[in-house]
Scaffold this motif. Structure first.
Motif, short mmCIF file in Angstrom:
data_model
loop_
_atom_site.label_atom_id
_atom_site.label_comp_id
_atom_site.label_asym_id
_atom_site.label_seq_id
_atom_site.Cartn_x
_atom_site.Cartn_y
_atom_site.Cartn_z
N LYS A 161 0.13 2.23 -10.98
CA LYS A 161 -0.59 1.62 -10.02
C LYS A 161 -1.20 0.38 -10.58
O LYS A 161 -1.47 -0.73 -10.00
N LYS A 162 -2.22 0.64 -11.61
CA LYS A 162 -3.04 -0.42 -12.21
C LYS A 162 -2.02 -1.59 -12.73
O LYS A 162 -2.42 -2.71 -12.40
N GLU A 163 -0.94 -1.35 -13.39
CA GLU A 163 -0.09 -2.28 -13.76
C GLU A 163 0.40 -3.02 -12.72
O GLU A 163 0.58 -4.27 -12.82
N TYR A 164 0.86 -2.41 -11.50
CA TYR A 164 1.40 -3.03 -10.24
C TYR A 164 0.61 -4.11 -9.61
O TYR A 164 0.75 -5.19 -9.38
N LEU A 165 -0.65 -3.55 -9.73
CA LEU A 165 -1.93 -4.39 -9.12
C LEU A 165 -2.08 -5.69 -9.70
O LEU A 165 -2.32 -6.74 -9.52
N GLU A 188 -7.94 -4.56 -6.74
CA GLU A 188 -8.14 -3.14 -6.22
C GLU A 188 -7.06 -3.02 -5.05
O GLU A 188 -6.53 -4.00 -4.34
N SER A 189 -6.75 -1.85 -4.72
CA SER A 189 -5.81 -1.73 -3.46
C SER A 189 -6.42 -1.88 -2.15
O SER A 189 -7.74 -2.03 -2.24
N GLY A 190 -5.74 -1.67 -0.99
CA GLY A 190 -6.18 -1.94 0.06
C GLY A 190 -7.09 -1.19 0.51
O GLY A 190 -8.20 -1.46 1.21
N LEU A 191 -6.88 0.09 0.08
CA LEU A 191 -7.60 1.35 0.62
C LEU A 191 -9.07 1.13 -0.28
O LEU A 191 -10.07 1.40 0.46
N GLU A 223 0.72 -1.28 0.02
CA GLU A 223 -0.10 0.12 0.03
C GLU A 223 0.93 1.21 0.00
O GLU A 223 0.44 2.17 -0.66
N GLU A 224 1.92 1.19 0.61
CA GLU A 224 2.96 2.11 0.93
C GLU A 224 3.47 2.45 -0.65
O GLU A 224 3.56 3.63 -1.20
N ASP A 225 3.98 1.45 -1.23
CA ASP A 225 4.33 1.64 -2.58
C ASP A 225 3.45 2.01 -3.49
O ASP A 225 3.58 3.07 -4.57
N LEU A 226 2.08 1.58 -3.64
CA LEU A 226 1.15 2.15 -4.35
C LEU A 226 0.79 3.80 -4.24
O LEU A 226 0.22 4.36 -5.33
N SER A 227 0.91 3.99 -2.98
CA SER A 227 0.37 5.47 -2.61
C SER A 227 1.39 6.37 -3.39
O SER A 227 1.18 7.54 -3.41
N GLN A 228 2.60 6.15 -3.92
CA GLN A 228 3.28 6.78 -4.46
C GLN A 228 3.49 6.65 -5.98
O GLN A 228 4.27 7.44 -6.57
N MET A 229 2.66 5.99 -6.59
CA MET A 229 2.48 5.88 -7.98
C MET A 229 1.13 6.60 -8.48
O MET A 229 0.60 7.04 -7.90
#
Length: 354
Positions: A243-247, A254-257, A232-238
């Protein structure tokens, strides 16, 4: 309606890291208990994809997403209700929230100390729940001592609440009289709880520890989810595309949030309606069953007071028709009165006069 979540857990379970990722508030995170003395408060956007779809059609000057307020308090320890680690002071900071997010450590890392010396989700959960109950019990006993002298009827209800707490029970399934007092006293053990198992990046689909948390949540009929605070920390910086590609690479939808906000919405029985115009596309959170006039008050009290009619288009009809003008031509806009029960996804324009 504002949605507030209080984050609790033992020290070094990943609370502040998760909080940072959720709200991008850069809360202090450290490998020492009681690093966070004052509560960290952050606002996270709920990225409802329907707002993005509406915005692609309307092309507004601005977009406003619903928000969730997160309150992160210092890690609690055994004896918190008696003041250990300033526990009671910490607990007081979350008495006003709607939901408790209980983060449980389900990862092993020799570099991050565990205050109890080992990874044991059941023990950790028991510590937090016990301290919350004991803290509430102290408040109830103080009120009961006064009520016995002044209000026998209230004292009887307080005795019933006290009995539940003494048995280690959370304050669910209350009578109307009990609920009224519990709400007034802002007792934490009556608040709905979401159990969040925090894992490392390799165990995002769960491990032997998350199974324990899931079982406990199931027994309490509480929502449960797995999260990796590091991811989630990594996603928040993207950026969104990255972010979509990383997920997708992680096999997540979807992200944790996003998942947490959906669970919180369901737990509080919330829905979202939208306003869409050239100046702004915005999502508004309301309770299921809210009538149109009351929903108008979420925007401004003047609109509620001077309510005339609500022009309503369902989200699906709005998208299908390609916008408000076309929806009107196709006869898809309905005029609803003050007692109309709002539906999730309604796109609304309120007529009012003050």
């Amino acid at each position: 309606m504002s949605l507030e979540c209080g984050i609790v857990g033992l020290p070094n379970v990943g609370k502040s890291t998760t909080f940072n990722a959720l709200s991008k508030a850069n809360a202090k995170s450290s490998n020492f208990p009681f690093c966070t003395i004052e509560p960290n408060v952050g606002i996270a956007l709920v990225k409802d994809k329907r707002i993005d779809i509406l915005s692609d059609i309307v092309k507004p000057a601005s977009i406003v997403y619903p928000t969730v307020k997160f309150v992160d308090i210092a890690g609690l320890v055994k004896g918190a209700s008696k003041g250990e680690g300033l526990g009671n002071q910490f607990l007081s900071h979350i008495r006003d929230v709607n939901i408790i997010v209980h983060i449980v450590r389900c990862f092993e890392n020799e570099d991050i100390i565990h205050v109890e010396g080992s990874i044991d989700p059941k023990r950790d959960i028991d510590i937090i729940n016990t301290e919350i109950i004991l803290s509430d019990l102290q408040i109830v006993e103080n009120r009961l001592a006064k009520a016995k002298k002044a209000n026998k009827q209230e004292a009887a209800v307080l005795e019933e609440i006290k009995s539940k707490l003494e048995k280690g029970q959370k304050l669910y399934d209350l009578t109307q009289e009990q609920e009224s007092i519990v709400k007034e006293l802002k007792l934490i053990s009556a608040k709905k709880m979401i159990y969040v198992a925090n894992v490392d990046e390799k165990n995002i689909n769960g491990n032997q520890y998350t199974k324990i948390v899931s079982q406990i949540a199931s027994e309490e009929k509480a929502p449960f989810m797995v999260i990796s605070s590091k991811i989630e920390e990594d996603l928040s910086q993207m950026e969104e595309i990255e972010k979509k590609e990383y997920l997708e690479m992680l096999g997540l939808n979807e992200s944790g949030l996003e998942k947490l906000s959906k669970i919180a919405y369901e737990l509080l029985d919330l829905i979202t309606f939208f306003t869409a115009g050239p100046k702004e596309v915005r999502g508004w959170s309301i309770k299921t069953g809210t009538v149109a006039k009351k929903a108008a008050g979420e925007i401004h009290s003047d609109i509620e007071r001077g309510f005339i009619r609500a022009e309503v288009i369902s989200f699906d009809d709005y998208i299908k028709s390609g916008g408000e003008k076309q929806a009107k031509e196709m006869g898809l806009i309905r005029l609803e009165g003050k007692d109309y029960i709002m539906q999730d996804g309604d796109v609304v324009y309120f007529r009012f006069n003050v």
